[in-house]
Write a protein that holds these residues in place. Structure first.
Motif, PDB file in Angstrom:
ATOM      1  N   SER A   1       0.901   4.440  -2.728  1.00 16.07           N
ATOM      2  CA  SER A   1       0.104   5.583  -2.257  1.00 16.07           C
ATOM      3  C   SER A   1       0.854   6.886  -2.495  1.00 16.07           C
ATOM      4  O   SER A   1       1.631   7.322  -1.652  1.00 16.07           O
ATOM      5  CB  SER A   1      -0.208   5.425  -0.759  1.00 16.07           C
ATOM      6  OG  SER A   1      -0.976   4.275  -0.562  1.00 16.07           O
TER       7      SER A   1
ATOM      8  N   LEU B   1      -5.468  -2.421  -6.565  1.00 14.61           N
ATOM      9  CA  LEU B   1      -5.340  -2.278  -5.112  1.00 14.61           C
ATOM     10  C   LEU B   1      -6.536  -1.481  -4.596  1.00 14.61           C
ATOM     11  O   LEU B   1      -6.855  -0.424  -5.147  1.00 14.61           O
ATOM     12  CB  LEU B   1      -4.027  -1.553  -4.781  1.00 14.61           C
ATOM     13  CG  LEU B   1      -3.782  -1.197  -3.308  1.00 14.61           C
ATOM     14  CD1 LEU B   1      -3.645  -2.447  -2.445  1.00 14.61           C
ATOM     15  CD2 LEU B   1      -2.529  -0.317  -3.170  1.00 14.61           C
TER      16      LEU B   1
ATOM     17  N   ARG C   1     -10.585  -4.313   5.010  1.00 15.10           N
ATOM     18  CA  ARG C   1      -9.591  -5.275   4.518  1.00 15.10           C
ATOM     19  C   ARG C   1      -8.985  -4.770   3.219  1.00 15.10           C
ATOM     20  O   ARG C   1      -9.583  -4.951   2.164  1.00 15.10           O
ATOM     21  CB  ARG C   1     -10.257  -6.628   4.238  1.00 15.10           C
ATOM     22  CG  ARG C   1     -10.871  -7.325   5.439  1.00 15.10           C
ATOM     23  CD  ARG C   1     -11.794  -8.445   5.030  1.00 15.10           C
ATOM     24  NE  ARG C   1     -12.964  -7.965   4.305  1.00 15.10           N
ATOM     25  CZ  ARG C   1     -14.055  -7.458   4.895  1.00 15.10           C
ATOM     26  NH1 ARG C   1     -14.119  -7.396   6.206  1.00 15.10           N
ATOM     27  NH2 ARG C   1     -15.056  -7.012   4.173  1.00 15.10           N
ATOM     28  N   PRO C   2      -7.825  -4.116   3.248  1.00 15.47           N
ATOM     29  CA  PRO C   2      -7.191  -3.715   1.985  1.00 15.47           C
ATOM     30  C   PRO C   2      -6.936  -4.964   1.142  1.00 15.47           C
ATOM     31  O   PRO C   2      -6.449  -5.973   1.646  1.00 15.47           O
ATOM     32  CB  PRO C   2      -5.871  -3.075   2.427  1.00 15.47           C
ATOM     33  CG  PRO C   2      -6.028  -2.798   3.878  1.00 15.47           C
ATOM     34  CD  PRO C   2      -6.997  -3.799   4.414  1.00 15.47           C
TER      35      PRO C   2
ATOM     36  N   ALA D   1     -13.974  -5.524   0.223  1.00 16.20           N
ATOM     37  CA  ALA D   1     -12.976  -4.853   1.066  1.00 16.20           C
ATOM     38  C   ALA D   1     -13.595  -4.366   2.372  1.00 16.20           C
ATOM     39  O   ALA D   1     -12.886  -4.179   3.362  1.00 16.20           O
ATOM     40  CB  ALA D   1     -12.334  -3.693   0.313  1.00 16.20           C
TER      41      ALA D   1
ATOM     42  N   ILE E   1       0.843  -1.200   0.000  1.00 15.39           N
ATOM     43  CA  ILE E   1       0.000   0.000   0.000  1.00 15.39           C
ATOM     44  C   ILE E   1       0.878   1.250   0.000  1.00 15.39           C
ATOM     45  O   ILE E   1       0.649   2.185  -0.780  1.00 15.39           O
ATOM     46  CB  ILE E   1      -0.959  -0.010   1.218  1.00 15.39           C
ATOM     47  CG1 ILE E   1      -1.944  -1.172   1.075  1.00 15.39           C
ATOM     48  CG2 ILE E   1      -1.677   1.319   1.351  1.00 15.39           C
ATOM     49  CD1 ILE E   1      -2.742  -1.471   2.328  1.00 15.39           C
TER      50      ILE E   1
ATOM     51  N   ARG F   1      -5.603   1.511  -8.918  1.00 20.65           N
ATOM     52  CA  ARG F   1      -5.701   1.768  -7.477  1.00 20.65           C
ATOM     53  C   ARG F   1      -7.006   2.488  -7.153  1.00 20.65           C
ATOM     54  O   ARG F   1      -7.404   3.419  -7.871  1.00 20.65           O
ATOM     55  CB  ARG F   1      -4.522   2.643  -7.031  1.00 20.65           C
ATOM     56  CG  ARG F   1      -4.415   2.808  -5.530  1.00 20.65           C
ATOM     57  CD  ARG F   1      -3.038   3.336  -5.144  1.00 20.65           C
ATOM     58  NE  ARG F   1      -2.873   4.762  -5.417  1.00 20.65           N
ATOM     59  CZ  ARG F   1      -3.128   5.730  -4.534  1.00 20.65           C
ATOM     60  NH1 ARG F   1      -3.551   5.433  -3.327  1.00 20.65           N
ATOM     61  NH2 ARG F   1      -2.936   7.004  -4.861  1.00 20.65           N
TER      62      ARG F   1
ATOM     63  N   HIS G   1      -7.808   0.175  -1.044  1.00 19.08           N
ATOM     64  CA  HIS G   1      -7.309   0.420   0.326  1.00 19.08           C
ATOM     65  C   HIS G   1      -7.844   1.755   0.839  1.00 19.08           C
ATOM     66  O   HIS G   1      -8.743   2.339   0.258  1.00 19.08           O
ATOM     67  CB  HIS G   1      -5.770   0.397   0.322  1.00 19.08           C
ATOM     68  CG  HIS G   1      -5.150   1.581  -0.372  1.00 19.08           C
ATOM     69  ND1 HIS G   1      -4.500   2.574   0.306  1.00 19.08           N
ATOM     70  CD2 HIS G   1      -5.120   1.947  -1.682  1.00 19.08           C
ATOM     71  CE1 HIS G   1      -4.067   3.483  -0.553  1.00 19.08           C
ATOM     72  NE2 HIS G   1      -4.428   3.122  -1.758  1.00 19.08           N
TER      73      HIS G   1
ATOM     74  N   GLU H   1      -8.570   4.188  -3.690  1.00 20.44           N
ATOM     75  CA  GLU H   1      -8.378   4.503  -2.267  1.00 20.44           C
ATOM     76  C   GLU H   1      -9.675   5.114  -1.750  1.00 20.44           C
ATOM     77  O   GLU H   1     -10.278   5.959  -2.405  1.00 20.44           O
ATOM     78  CB  GLU H   1      -7.209   5.492  -2.106  1.00 20.44           C
ATOM     79  CG  GLU H   1      -6.900   5.817  -0.647  1.00 20.44           C
ATOM     80  CD  GLU H   1      -5.641   6.684  -0.475  1.00 20.44           C
ATOM     81  OE1 GLU H   1      -4.901   6.872  -1.469  1.00 20.44           O
ATOM     82  OE2 GLU H   1      -5.428   7.171   0.651  1.00 20.44           O
TER      83      GLU H   1
ATOM     84  N   LYS I   1      -5.837  -6.789  -2.820  1.00 24.36           N
ATOM     85  CA  LYS I   1      -5.210  -6.679  -4.122  1.00 24.36           C
ATOM     86  C   LYS I   1      -5.820  -7.762  -5.015  1.00 24.36           C
ATOM     87  O   LYS I   1      -5.940  -8.917  -4.598  1.00 24.36           O
ATOM     88  CB  LYS I   1      -3.695  -6.885  -3.994  1.00 24.36           C
ATOM     89  CG  LYS I   1      -2.888  -5.967  -4.886  1.00 24.36           C
ATOM     90  CD  LYS I   1      -1.402  -6.027  -4.545  1.00 24.36           C
ATOM     91  CE  LYS I   1      -0.643  -4.974  -5.334  1.00 24.36           C
ATOM     92  NZ  LYS I   1       0.799  -4.990  -5.068  1.00 24.36           N
TER      93      LYS I   1
END
Lengths: 209, 415
Positions: free
Chosen positions: A41, B116, B123-124, B186, A37, B255, B118, B257, B126
């Motif tokens: 990030s 990904l 729960r992050p 997640a 991560i 990704r 997160h 987030e 992949k």
């Protein structure tokens, strides 16, 4: 419905203090490690979240800028060809030809850091270190008369910088389009031709056959 | 044997017919029997596998995406346009979907691509592409329009072609995983309100997306029109954000987030914000509002002569379904409701037609769409009254095509 039931059931299991590290629902995907991560990030928010350790000065930034940025953006950020200017344009947003730069338009200095680090230099992205990025951003802010020549950017000082157009953005509460039954007959509209694309003549030549 | 017997009987019956007709029509002499047959009716063509992945007919080479060179500094950070005037129905062929890249098209081996998830999650996670394809898939038809479609036309008629005025638009059937399923896997934390979406290209393109939209109808797409995404459309993974501006449909998505506030990325502050006449700018203007255009006739699709012509066009709205399209032949004074061709799907291109006899006189053609929420496509004059001429983005004004007496068609502005 079935999906929701499954989800609720798994949530219950998790709430009961089961295997919190296990993927929920269909069990697809694997847990991402903190190192994975951290390595991905790179996003930075206006409150400074995401800014790494490091620092850079206006003077250091000037050297880096001339080396990595000036070829496209001009020696003083004035732009070159169709590559955008990075300075000037303050007070131009109501003009016929507004010039949108960090100093005239961008709302957050942190966004400059985020963008320079992730996308620049064009064709060699993510090649600058954190220190170098702080320095380039410090120089860009100085070019726009936002900070003094002795400014040093870091994770604390950058989010505190207020750009001139920070308050220049708003969200529309209601759509501004017309709504309801439109006119169908003898509508009061002008049907005079006031402009022709053919006269402006900027359309690319096209092979017709 | 019995089959052959039937054939023989059939032959005899047919021969009898010919003989029977002989009394009515003269039989051609051998020298006069010259059936017309072009070469392709006489000779063998290429066999199977001559083109293991088929291409359009070589006679359709002019049907291509085109760009406007002076618009951008480099071809890697640029845009091209879908040839709308050459397309039928509502589905855009994959190879003709317009391109918009910020740092060129990355070549990503799917086995090396990961997603990904997160931030504010329990729960992050992949995901590999293979794992994403194990989720129950969903297939949906949606239009994708660049926010800047028509951006060159705010001040007046500038580009003389529907490909250039409206071609930052495509519509395909996307297949993928509902984003909601991946977010549920997640586990969202209570404070999660926004998503950051990040691409794996050399711009690492990022946008912030409100959670409500993510849970509503967004899709993590790996296929378009039945095959894997084209590289230039985000292979191996892109986000589908139905009805919203193309820029937020992040391609090469790697990704996601979760956060409690938007990230204010360059693409949602310095770009893709709509500058108003008072010098302030609207932000988070994601919706592609109700819009339509006549694709034939168009500057690239002129009239050959007077007589019958079916007016063809496309309508769409980020609000949902198209309810109605009206067509005017006198610059907006009088309108006739056009025929909508099913299917009429939400947040999808809708095809409309109007049968027409062209008298050979000058005509000012327009189309005006109305969506199921009752929003009406505005004239450029109405749009400019509130938004001025500098927004760049979200120009959904009515397009006027002038049909000249010689059958040529051109982009004009009325006022």
């Amino acid at each position: 419905m079935a999906r929701w039931r499954t989800f609720a059931w798994v949530s219950l299991l998790l709430a009961a203090g089961g295997a919190a590290a296990q993927p929920a629902g269909l069990g697809l995907g694997r847990p991402a490690t903190p190192a994975e991560i951290a390595a991905w990030s790179i996003a930075v928010r206006p409150d400074g979240q995401g800014l790494p350790a490091g620092k850079g000065s206006v003077a250091e930034g000037e050297q880096l800028y001339l080396q990595h940025c000036a070829a496209c953006h001009g020696e003083f950020g004035e732009g070159a060809g169709r590559f955008p200017a990075l300075m000037s344009g303050q007070g131009s947003l109501r003009d016929h030809d507004p010039v949108k730069t960090i100093g005239s338009y961008w709302p957050y200095a942190t966004t400059v850091w985020d963008y320079v680090f992730r996308s620049m230099p064009f064709g060699n992205a993510q090649s600058l270190t954190a220190d170098e990025t702080y320095a380039v951003v410090a120089y860009l802010l100085h070019l726009n008369d936002v900070v003094d020549a002795d400014f040093v950017a870091d994770a604390k000082r950058l989010p505190a910088v207020r750009l001139p157009n920070a308050a220049g953005f708003f969200e529309l509460a209601e759509p501004d389009l017309p709504r309801g039954e439109p006119c169908m007959r003898d509508c009061a509209v002008s049907t005079r031709v006031i402009g022709r694309a053919r006269a402006i003549d900027v359309t690319p030549e096209r092979r017709l056959e | 044997m019995s089959g052959r017997g039937r054939n023989r009987r059939g032959f005899l019956a047919a021969a009898g017919g010919v003989l029977g007709a002989a009394g009515l029509a003269p039989v051609l002499r051998a020298a006069e029997f010259k059936p017309e047959a072009p070469d392709w009716t006489k000779n063998l063509g290429p066999g199977v596998d001559a083109a293991p992945y088929g291409k359009p007919s070589p006679h359709e080479k002019h049907v291509i995406r085109r760009s406007v060179e002076w618009l951008t500094a480099t071809p890697q950070s640029s845009v091209n346009f879908t040839p709308l005037h050459e397309l039928d129905g509502i589905v855009t062929p994959n190879g003709l979907c317009f391109e918009r890249h910020h740092a060129g098209v990355p070549d990503i081996p799917p086995a090396e691509h990961k997603l990904l998830v997160h931030g504010l999650v329990e729960r992050p996670l992949k995901f590999s592409m293979a794992e994403l394809r194990r989720f129950p898939p969903t297939s949906v038809f949606h239009f994708l329009e660049c926010a800047a479609n028509g951006g060159m036309e705010w001040r007046g008629a500038q580009l003389n072609g529907v490909q250039y005025t409206h071609g930052m638009l495509h519509c395909v059937q996307y297949t993928g995983v509902p984003l909601r399923l991946v977010l549920e896997a997640a586990g969202l934390k209570g404070q999660a309100k926004w998503l950051l979406l990040e691409g794996a290209d050399a711009a690492a393109m990022t946008r912030s997306l409100p959670l409500a939209k993510a849970l509503d109808d967004c899709l993590l797409a790996y296929s378009m029109n039945g095959e894997r995404l084209r590289s230039e459309q985000g292979y191996p993974l892109r986000l589908v954000v139905p009805g919203w501006e193309g820029n937020i449909w992040v391609k090469w998505l790697r990704r996601i987030e979760l956060g409690d506030q938007p990230w204010q990325t360059r693409e949602e502050t310095a770009k893709y914000t709509d500058l108003m006449p008072d010098g302030r700018a609207r932000r988070f203007t994601w919706l592609q509002e109700v819009k339509s255009v006549i694709t034939d006739p168009a500057p690239e699709a002129r009239l050959a002569g007077k007589g019958f012509r079916c007016i063809k066009g496309l309508a769409w709205s980020g609000e949902g379904r198209i309810a109605r399209v009206d067509v005017s032949r006198d610059g907006g004074r009088n309108w006739t409701t056009a025929r909508l061709e099913p299917p009429v799907l939400p947040k999808c291109l809708t095809r409309f037609y109007l049968d027409w006899q062209w008298s050979g006189e000058e005509v000012l053609l327009q189309s005006r769409a109305i969506d199921e929420k009752g929003f009406v496509q505005p004239s450029p004059a109405v749009l400019q009254k509130t938004r001025g001429v500098n927004p760049i983005y979200h120009n959904n004004g009515i397009q006027t095509w002038a049909v000249n007496r010689d059958g040529t068609v051109e982009n004009v502005r009325l006022g």
